[in-house]
Design a protein around this motif. Sequence first.
Motif, mmCIF file in Angstrom:
data_model
loop_
_atom_site.group_PDB
_atom_site.id
_atom_site.type_symbol
_atom_site.label_atom_id
_atom_site.label_comp_id
_atom_site.label_asym_id
_atom_site.label_seq_id
_atom_site.Cartn_x
_atom_site.Cartn_y
_atom_site.Cartn_z
ATOM 1 N N ASN A 694 -6.332 -9.338 20.794
ATOM 2 C CA ASN A 694 -6.477 -10.416 19.852
ATOM 3 C C ASN A 694 -5.959 -10.103 18.683
ATOM 4 O O ASN A 694 -6.425 -10.853 17.511
ATOM 5 C CB ASN A 694 -8.099 -10.816 19.929
ATOM 6 C CG ASN A 694 -8.555 -9.520 19.393
ATOM 7 O OD1 ASN A 694 -8.218 -8.352 19.453
ATOM 8 N ND2 ASN A 694 -10.043 -9.777 18.775
ATOM 9 N N VAL A 695 -5.060 -9.219 18.389
ATOM 10 C CA VAL A 695 -4.302 -8.831 17.285
ATOM 11 C C VAL A 695 -2.698 -8.978 17.432
ATOM 12 O O VAL A 695 -2.346 -8.961 18.654
ATOM 13 C CB VAL A 695 -4.762 -7.436 16.927
ATOM 14 C CG1 VAL A 695 -6.391 -7.408 16.438
ATOM 15 C CG2 VAL A 695 -4.225 -6.416 17.848
ATOM 16 N N ASP A 696 -2.111 -9.101 16.139
ATOM 17 C CA ASP A 696 -0.680 -9.181 16.280
ATOM 18 C C ASP A 696 -0.159 -7.731 17.002
ATOM 19 O O ASP A 696 -0.791 -6.641 16.571
ATOM 20 C CB ASP A 696 -0.062 -9.316 14.957
ATOM 21 C CG ASP A 696 -0.397 -10.684 14.352
ATOM 22 O OD1 ASP A 696 -0.636 -11.649 15.264
ATOM 23 O OD2 ASP A 696 -0.651 -10.952 13.350
ATOM 24 N N ALA A 697 0.755 -8.062 17.775
ATOM 25 C CA ALA A 697 1.699 -6.810 18.164
ATOM 26 C C ALA A 697 1.987 -5.911 17.086
ATOM 27 O O ALA A 697 1.923 -4.624 16.724
ATOM 28 C CB ALA A 697 2.696 -7.007 18.912
ATOM 29 N N LEU A 698 2.719 -6.501 16.029
ATOM 30 C CA LEU A 698 3.264 -5.881 14.743
ATOM 31 C C LEU A 698 2.907 -6.562 13.404
ATOM 32 O O LEU A 698 3.081 -7.922 13.276
ATOM 33 C CB LEU A 698 4.818 -5.619 15.059
ATOM 34 C CG LEU A 698 5.467 -4.977 13.840
ATOM 35 C CD1 LEU A 698 5.128 -3.388 13.546
ATOM 36 C CD2 LEU A 698 7.016 -5.251 13.919
ATOM 37 N N GLN A 699 2.402 -5.734 12.447
ATOM 38 C CA GLN A 699 2.078 -6.482 11.330
ATOM 39 C C GLN A 699 2.818 -5.602 9.916
ATOM 40 O O GLN A 699 2.469 -4.431 9.898
ATOM 41 C CB GLN A 699 0.505 -6.494 10.785
ATOM 42 C CG GLN A 699 0.265 -7.368 9.736
ATOM 43 C CD GLN A 699 -1.264 -7.557 9.693
ATOM 44 O OE1 GLN A 699 -2.082 -6.792 10.171
ATOM 45 N NE2 GLN A 699 -1.677 -8.570 8.935
ATOM 46 N N VAL A 700 3.549 -6.229 9.320
ATOM 47 C CA VAL A 700 4.176 -5.615 8.027
ATOM 48 C C VAL A 700 3.619 -6.154 6.889
ATOM 49 O O VAL A 700 3.947 -7.487 6.643
ATOM 50 C CB VAL A 700 5.929 -5.706 8.467
ATOM 51 C CG1 VAL A 700 6.495 -4.973 7.161
ATOM 52 C CG2 VAL A 700 6.287 -4.925 9.497
ATOM 53 N N GLU A 701 3.333 -5.294 5.908
ATOM 54 C CA GLU A 701 2.486 -5.734 4.674
ATOM 55 C C GLU A 701 3.147 -5.080 3.519
ATOM 56 O O GLU A 701 3.085 -3.796 3.700
ATOM 57 C CB GLU A 701 1.373 -5.466 4.787
ATOM 58 C CG GLU A 701 0.159 -6.289 5.948
ATOM 59 C CD GLU A 701 -0.952 -5.705 6.003
ATOM 60 O OE1 GLU A 701 -1.237 -4.848 5.005
ATOM 61 O OE2 GLU A 701 -1.711 -6.528 6.781
ATOM 62 N N GLY A 702 4.015 -5.873 2.649
ATOM 63 C CA GLY A 702 4.553 -5.181 1.601
ATOM 64 C C GLY A 702 5.510 -4.078 1.650
ATOM 65 O O GLY A 702 5.327 -3.296 0.653
ATOM 66 N N LEU A 703 6.304 -4.022 2.490
ATOM 67 C CA LEU A 703 7.271 -3.144 2.678
ATOM 68 C C LEU A 703 8.291 -2.964 1.769
ATOM 69 O O LEU A 703 8.962 -3.990 1.687
ATOM 70 C CB LEU A 703 7.722 -3.161 4.085
ATOM 71 C CG LEU A 703 7.968 -1.701 4.989
ATOM 72 C CD1 LEU A 703 6.877 -0.844 4.970
ATOM 73 C CD2 LEU A 703 8.449 -2.148 6.280
ATOM 74 N N SER A 704 8.608 -1.711 1.038
ATOM 75 C CA SER A 704 9.486 -1.593 0.020
ATOM 76 C C SER A 704 10.277 -0.319 0.208
ATOM 77 O O SER A 704 9.547 0.771 0.491
ATOM 78 C CB SER A 704 8.914 -1.617 -1.300
ATOM 79 O OG SER A 704 8.392 -3.049 -1.605
ATOM 80 N N LYS A 705 11.676 -0.515 -0.214
ATOM 81 C CA LYS A 705 12.461 0.774 -0.025
ATOM 82 C C LYS A 705 13.754 0.800 -0.982
ATOM 83 O O LYS A 705 14.350 -0.249 -0.768
ATOM 84 C CB LYS A 705 12.878 1.117 1.582
ATOM 85 C CG LYS A 705 13.787 2.330 1.507
ATOM 86 C CD LYS A 705 13.101 3.422 1.359
ATOM 87 C CE LYS A 705 13.808 4.852 1.467
ATOM 88 N NZ LYS A 705 13.033 6.048 1.328
ATOM 89 N N SER A 706 13.872 1.701 -1.644
ATOM 90 C CA SER A 706 15.162 1.768 -2.532
ATOM 91 C C SER A 706 15.815 3.054 -2.278
ATOM 92 O O SER A 706 15.302 4.057 -2.087
ATOM 93 C CB SER A 706 14.731 1.710 -4.140
ATOM 94 O OG SER A 706 13.986 2.858 -4.454
ATOM 95 N N PHE A 707 17.128 2.842 -2.408
ATOM 96 C CA PHE A 707 18.081 4.133 -2.399
ATOM 97 C C PHE A 707 18.779 4.198 -3.807
ATOM 98 O O PHE A 707 19.607 3.286 -4.169
ATOM 99 C CB PHE A 707 19.292 3.768 -1.324
ATOM 100 C CG PHE A 707 18.484 3.579 -0.113
ATOM 101 C CD1 PHE A 707 18.123 4.850 0.826
ATOM 102 C CD2 PHE A 707 18.256 2.366 0.662
ATOM 103 C CE1 PHE A 707 17.457 4.455 2.037
ATOM 104 C CE2 PHE A 707 17.524 2.150 1.886
ATOM 105 C CZ PHE A 707 17.317 3.121 2.434
ATOM 106 N N GLY A 708 18.265 5.252 -4.454
ATOM 107 C CA GLY A 708 18.883 5.483 -5.727
ATOM 108 C C GLY A 708 18.441 4.254 -6.785
ATOM 109 O O GLY A 708 17.344 3.842 -6.854
ATOM 110 N N GLY A 709 19.295 3.417 -7.463
ATOM 111 C CA GLY A 709 18.919 2.289 -8.203
ATOM 112 C C GLY A 709 19.059 1.035 -7.342
ATOM 113 O O GLY A 709 19.049 -0.115 -7.939
ATOM 114 N N VAL A 710 19.179 0.994 -6.138
ATOM 115 C CA VAL A 710 19.493 -0.340 -5.188
ATOM 116 C C VAL A 710 18.137 -0.587 -4.514
ATOM 117 O O VAL A 710 17.711 0.251 -3.696
ATOM 118 C CB VAL A 710 20.713 -0.088 -4.222
ATOM 119 C CG1 VAL A 710 20.619 -1.298 -3.502
ATOM 120 C CG2 VAL A 710 21.878 0.289 -4.730
ATOM 121 N N GLN A 711 17.371 -1.651 -4.849
ATOM 122 C CA GLN A 711 16.321 -2.010 -4.018
ATOM 123 C C GLN A 711 16.949 -2.662 -2.560
ATOM 124 O O GLN A 711 17.048 -4.008 -2.621
ATOM 125 C CB GLN A 711 15.576 -3.113 -4.875
ATOM 126 C CG GLN A 711 14.129 -3.413 -4.227
ATOM 127 C CD GLN A 711 13.033 -2.129 -4.593
ATOM 128 O OE1 GLN A 711 13.307 -1.563 -5.506
ATOM 129 N NE2 GLN A 711 12.479 -1.965 -3.580
#
Length: 950
Positions: A694-711
């Motif tokens: 009764n839950v989602d298979a995958l839930q992504v929340e507020g995912l962030s990633k930067s490489f150096g100065g590139v977001q």
Amino acid sequence: MTEFGNILIGGIVDGAIYALLALGFSLVFNVTTVLALAQGAFVTMGALTMNSFMVSAHLPIAVAFIATLAVILTVTGIVEWVIIRPALGRISYTNLLILMAGLLTAFEGGAFLIWGSIPYTLRQFIPGKPFDVGGVSIASQDIWVLATMIVCVGLLWVFLTRTTIGRGMRATAENMDAARLMGVSVDRTILFSFLISALLGAIAGVVIAPLTSLDFTSMAGFTTEGLIAVTLGGLGSLFGSVTGGMVLGVMDALLSGYVSSTFGTAFGLILLILLLIVRPQGLLGKIRGARADIAARLIGKEHMPIQLPRWLSRSGMLAVGIVMLGLPSFLSQSKYFTTFNIVGIFCLAIVGLELLTGIAGQVSLGQAGFMAIGGYTSAILVIHYHVTWILGLLAGIALSIAAATLLGLAGSRVRGMYMAIVTLAFGIFVEAVGNGLGITGGPSGLYGIPSFSIGGYSFDTETRFYYLIWGLVAVALILTGNLIRSSRGRIFRVMHEDDVGARSLGLDTRRAKVIVFVLSAVLGSIAGTLYAGYFHYFSPGMVGSAVSLEMITMLVVGGSGTQLGPLVGVALLMFLPDVSQRIANDALVIDGALLVLALRFLPSGLYGGFNQLMLWGTRSFSRYRNYMSNALLKPGSTAVVSSGDEAEITGNTVIPSRSNHSTVSFNEGVEVPEHAESKPNRIVRGSLNTIATNVDALQVEGLSKSFGGVQAVQGVSFEVAEGSIAALIGPNGAGKSTVFNLVTSIYAPDAGNVQLWGREIRGRTPDQIVAAGLFRTFQTSRIFRRLTVLENVLVGGYILSQNSYFAQALWMRNVQRKEKELVRRALAILDAVGLSDRANDPAFTLPLAGQKYLDLARALMSGARLLLLDEPGAGMNDAETAELGAMLLAIRDVGHTILVVDHNMDLVMGVADEVTVMDAGKVIANGTPDQIQRNESVIVAYFGRKEVRA
């Protein structure tokens, strides 16, 4: 204070020489990403050539110096043109590293033939008494060394920054393909890098020769010191190389002055290994950026070890076994009996090296170190403490396992050339300890070692020892052969090619690296113990670092990756010196030449070449037999070939077979394994506590990633419902693949979390995520090119096989049963995706669309409930895309959940239940396909304007 000053000056002078060596290493590595292990040879060659011109030809110093540099440049240019340049386009980086080791060996042999073994010393450039500065003695030659280093560094910097060729070298170092497109002559650039590197080495040899004695044995020592220096400072860094050289010189001098020369070296090697584990790029070096989700580009031709058909291989082995059993009766009076036993000892050790380097791809330049540990440990215990040989053998094995575990753990942090450096340092360290400890006998070694015995039965005759050693070789071959063809052994083979890709498929390569090092060490340790018991004498020279390089030569010449080939290499290189004393004198040249020629012209080795000839013969005979059979057919007769029409999809529980001859039930071909069944509160291998429907298979929340100065990704959130097909789309560079990499832990997110069926998975390793029921494919097909199509699919099912390494090495009945089940399952899946007729073909021969289907087959083989498919339709035509879409729907309808990234909107909109759109790292829309197609933000993102409707 005076003593410290003198030691410090000596260290600075040595450091200047190491800095010049490190500069040469760094320059070649920057341009070619190859470690020029022959760099130390140019130091000695420069000094000895200079001596010949000055002493034999009576030339003035200046003229002799110019002539020396001309000779070195000529030799280097010929070697680069004839050997190195062609090899750069034919063989892998691993084999290039081994090729460089072969060149070093060949140079050593050439120097021995020309100058002999007598050490030479040049006279000082400006004779006179040393200068006294505050009680510190500084020789005039010291000033020459330091001034030369400073001038060379300055000239090199000007050359790289101010000249066209230098800028071309820097461009090639950044991106060889881009430099070639911009008109840079890459071949010329590579040539100049080797020429300058050799020039730096020769200059270092000329200026240091008045301060020390040099002979052909100095080459390997200078290579080692330069390699350590450049590793300390940082490969690829000009000033890092100078810093590393100076640090090493001062550290060696202080340790030698206040500790001992032997243990000072050992301590320095330990620091090097620790630094490589903590900071592989060195003190001032930088890690070259590379996308972890894209396999490293392979250079040269694809090389797959050539294997004979099983029936032919078994027949040959049986024949060899019968001959070996009866051989002692013919050798009883032969002078070669001892050689046969020595060959057996090294064959046992090289079976382990083949598993480690030939199969698993972990280049080891220190295998003889494990022989040393086993031999010294057992011999010391037997001689000084009167323990039995079995206990001594076990003690040696235990100590070797401890050392191998540390090396394996280091191997989980570094790989490729760094792993080669670690193992080289290990071998030199063990040799240094053997030379320095009193209990080992020092350089003279241990005498009076009794014959090896078990339970009072002594193997004190040639015949007894023959049957002991060759019996152990046979057992080792059987056990390692079983392991190589098992599911555990496939880990070794795939991490040889693509370590990151292997881990993303659920393979625990870090554990595998430790295991393969341990197995190799155990065999090496046993060989070392028997070596000591057979000769009744054991010394550092018998198991030194030079022996490790010789074993690499045996491995390659015989046929790396063929299992039996290295044994051929051992026999060849061991028997050659017995044939003629002249050959024995030329052993170094022959070893180096054989290694270089084998890598250049016969990458499969002698055994692989023989196999290729045998296969050509059997296939030619088969074609001739078929031709004769057809010629004898009666007029009017025909050969009937059965075929069927391509099957149609008749329902959501059937996948159409693309092999044009059958239809395969989905539930039969890609059944969900027990651990991933869709049941409420089902335990999944202990990685996640529960899975609820009764839950989602995958839930992504507020995912962030930067490489150096590139977001790259910023605040991404979306859900994938259980039993659905979701799509993640967006323009190129939107961050879609980065999201996949964050979800599967290839990258660690800066913020946000990921939940799989309601349970947090952030921070888990890729193999743990696969065990939890999530499997992914890559944007560029991550196939293992050295494996067949069937073996690639079997790799995906690794998690379904839970037999231990021990059970698989013994090939127990339950292992055989499980392997047959996995093969049946893999063949059914291949049939479903239309690749069954290519099952035994090398994977790299598949077209792009075929590779994408292979990715899908491997994902289905894993039995994962959630599949992340990155551009599965890339390279497919319209018909293939439609077929793929129907297949994805069928997979969904039997209980799988799919998240797909693709640029083909017909595919995405035709199969997706929910679509998430990204642009510039952010989610800009989410909804059904109809809603997304009408969304103005999506239209602007794709077309740069609002769609104009009539």
